[in-house]
Design an enzyme around this catalytic site. Structure first.
Site, PDB file in Angstrom:
ATOM      1  N   SER A  54       0.704  -8.916   1.529  1.00  0.00           N
ATOM      2  CA  SER A  54      -0.762  -8.914   1.563  1.00  0.00           C
ATOM      3  C   SER A  54      -1.227  -8.824   3.001  1.00  0.00           C
ATOM      4  CB  SER A  54      -1.287 -10.218   0.946  1.00  0.00           C
ATOM      5  OG  SER A  54      -2.642 -10.409   1.282  1.00  0.00           O
ATOM      6  N   ARG A 101      -3.601 -10.320   4.130  1.00  0.00           N
ATOM      7  CA  ARG A 101      -4.019 -11.679   4.507  1.00  0.00           C
ATOM      8  C   ARG A 101      -2.845 -12.563   4.907  1.00  0.00           C
ATOM      9  NH1 ARG A 101      -8.352 -10.776   0.415  1.00  0.00           N
ATOM     10  NH2 ARG A 101     -10.319 -10.925   1.532  1.00  0.00           N
ATOM     11  N   LYS A 152      -0.720  -6.294  -7.961  1.00  0.00           N
ATOM     12  CA  LYS A 152      -0.987  -7.472  -7.108  1.00  0.00           C
ATOM     13  C   LYS A 152      -2.396  -8.012  -7.382  1.00  0.00           C
ATOM     14  CE  LYS A 152      -1.126 -10.163  -3.410  1.00  0.00           C
ATOM     15  NZ  LYS A 152      -2.311  -9.847  -2.659  1.00  0.00           N
ATOM     16  N   ASP A 153      -3.369  -7.081  -7.489  1.00  0.00           N
ATOM     17  CA  ASP A 153      -4.745  -7.452  -7.841  1.00  0.00           C
ATOM     18  C   ASP A 153      -4.939  -7.114  -9.315  1.00  0.00           C
ATOM     19  OD1 ASP A 153      -6.199  -7.944  -5.004  1.00  0.00           O
ATOM     20  OD2 ASP A 153      -4.696  -6.384  -4.837  1.00  0.00           O
ATOM     21  N   HIS A 184       0.837  -1.208   0.000  1.00  0.00           N
ATOM     22  CA  HIS A 184       0.000   0.000   0.000  1.00  0.00           C
ATOM     23  C   HIS A 184       0.870   1.255   0.000  1.00  0.00           C
ATOM     24  CE1 HIS A 184      -2.634  -2.979   2.251  1.00  0.00           C
ATOM     25  NE2 HIS A 184      -3.427  -2.632   1.268  1.00  0.00           N
TER      26      HIS A 184
HETATM   27  P1  AMP Z   1      -6.319  -4.004  -0.422  1.00  0.00           P
HETATM   28  O1  AMP Z   1      -6.189  -3.220   0.835  1.00  0.00           O
HETATM   29  O2  AMP Z   1      -5.822  -5.403  -0.309  1.00  0.00           O
HETATM   30  O3  AMP Z   1      -7.701  -3.889  -1.034  1.00  0.00           O
HETATM   31  O4  AMP Z   1      -5.332  -3.321  -1.467  1.00  0.00           O
HETATM   32  C1  AMP Z   1      -5.437  -1.948  -1.768  1.00  0.00           C
HETATM   33  C2  AMP Z   1      -4.550  -1.643  -2.941  1.00  0.00           C
HETATM   34  O5  AMP Z   1      -3.193  -1.958  -2.605  1.00  0.00           O
HETATM   35  C3  AMP Z   1      -4.900  -2.460  -4.189  1.00  0.00           C
HETATM   36  O6  AMP Z   1      -4.781  -1.635  -5.349  1.00  0.00           O
HETATM   37  C4  AMP Z   1      -3.853  -3.537  -4.181  1.00  0.00           C
HETATM   38  O7  AMP Z   1      -3.568  -4.069  -5.464  1.00  0.00           O
HETATM   39  C5  AMP Z   1      -2.655  -2.795  -3.613  1.00  0.00           C
HETATM   40  N1  AMP Z   1      -1.700  -3.757  -3.053  1.00  0.00           N
HETATM   41  C6  AMP Z   1      -1.945  -4.701  -2.112  1.00  0.00           C
HETATM   42  N2  AMP Z   1      -0.832  -5.438  -1.903  1.00  0.00           N
HETATM   43  C7  AMP Z   1       0.112  -4.965  -2.738  1.00  0.00           C
HETATM   44  C8  AMP Z   1       1.469  -5.324  -3.021  1.00  0.00           C
HETATM   45  N3  AMP Z   1       2.061  -6.329  -2.395  1.00  0.00           N
HETATM   46  N4  AMP Z   1       2.147  -4.613  -3.948  1.00  0.00           N
HETATM   47  C9  AMP Z   1       1.539  -3.588  -4.605  1.00  0.00           C
HETATM   48  N5  AMP Z   1       0.266  -3.203  -4.394  1.00  0.00           N
HETATM   49  C10 AMP Z   1      -0.439  -3.876  -3.473  1.00  0.00           C
END
Ligand code: AMP
Length: 281
Positions: free
Chosen positions: A185, A187, A149-150, A37
């Site tokens: 992540s 998770r 990542k997503d 993030h």
């Molecule tokens: P999330 O909180 O998991 O919904 O992720 C929020 C944003 O952060 C999304 O655009 C994800 O793709 C990005 N993100 C999560 N993990 C990573 C990572 N390891 N590297 C780059 N971006 C990430």
């Protein structure tokens, strides 16, 4: 840096910023922020006058049997990370601020969302598109930042913004990994020590698959099989999918002769992890 929990207040702040001619970057997240993030926030801070990080575990994108209740949350830690990175606002609404009792409008997509994660998570992208449309309308950013990542989410949101004429630019950012290769992540915190070790099979198998393509292999099925076999050899891993699709159109590919996304989803114990690589030809 300020924490804002309601739509009216953030709209007023953004209105003042815009009146002053300032540009606004948005980083949508579900919180429990890590360096992945942070890389998005850093880029947003570098490219915009003001940065909003949304921190919202969106109930609409979780299926009934998924981890909505247990999803990790830590607003204090998130605030510290955002403040240090130079963000200006964390937007942290409660679910009923985003979804009133009579909420009944949704944004959905026919293409791009049926394969990959959409197969196992049939309502996921409707929730993602709906919450992002709301966030874009609320924050009115010039640019919004998403991680590769997503990758499917990145393709979906780019397509949605184009289809619906949202007046903003979507910026895709590279995957940030732990030193040993595991993609960062929120998770990952669910993993036991043993599972954390087993989870390395995701990045390792992808690395080997990528090397196979780089050494000249163009048969997608062969690359998929090599990744599949490597993951299957890990006793704690259960494969959800291993796929190679066109990037960013996410259509099935037989021969690797143009841009592709190789994406995997794997259960390590009960934890579902995703990872991928993109090759541009
Ligand atoms: P999330 O909180 O998991 O919904 O992720 C929020 C944003 O952060 C999304 O655009 C994800 O793709 C990005 N993100 C999560 N993990 C990573 C990572 N390891 N590297 C780059 N971006 C990430």
């Amino acid at each position: 840096m300020k924490i804002v929990d309601n739509v009216k207040e953030i709209r007023n702040i953004v209105k003042e910023w815009k009146a002053d001619g300032l540009t606004v970057g948005l980083v949508p997240t579900m919180g429990y922020l890590h360096e992945g993030h942070k890389s998005l926030i850093d880029r947003a801070v570098a490219e915009n006058d003001r940065v909003v990080v949304s921190d919202f575990v969106n109930p609409m994108q979780f299926g009934p049997k998924e981890d909505l209740a247990t999803y990790p949350r830590d607003l204090e830690m998130d605030s510290a990370l955002c403040e240090a990175a130079g963000a200006h606002i964390i937007f942290h609404p409660e679910p009923d601020e985003m979804y009133h009792d009579d909420f009944s409008s949704f944004v959905d997509m026919n293409t791009l969302t049926s394969g990959l994660c959409g197969k196992t998570r049939p309502i996921h992208f409707r929730g993602v598109c709906t919450v992002l449309a709301k966030l874009f309308n609320i924050v009115q950013p010039d640019k919004a930042y998403f991680g590769q990542k997503d990758a499917q989410q990145l393709a979906v949101v780019t397509h949605m913004v184009n289809d619906l004429n949202f007046n903003l630019e979507i910026i895709g950012c590279p995957i940030i990994r732990e030193k040993d290769g595991l993609a960062k992540s929120s998770r990952n915190t669910y993993l036991s020590v043993e599972e954390r070790q087993a989870a390395l099979v995701l990045s390792k198998s992808l690395k080997n698959g990528k090397a196979l393509i780089e050494s000249g292999e163009t048969n997608a099925k062969k690359v998929i099989k090599s990744i599949y076999d490597e993951i299957s050899a890990e006793p704690l891993a259960k494969i959800d999918y291993v796929e190679i699709v066109s990037w960013p159109t996410l259509e099935e590919v037989d021969t690797i002769d143009s841009d592709i996304l190789c994406a995997i989803a794997v259960y390590i114990g009960k934890v579902r992890l995703i990872d991928n690589f993109i090759i541009k030809k």
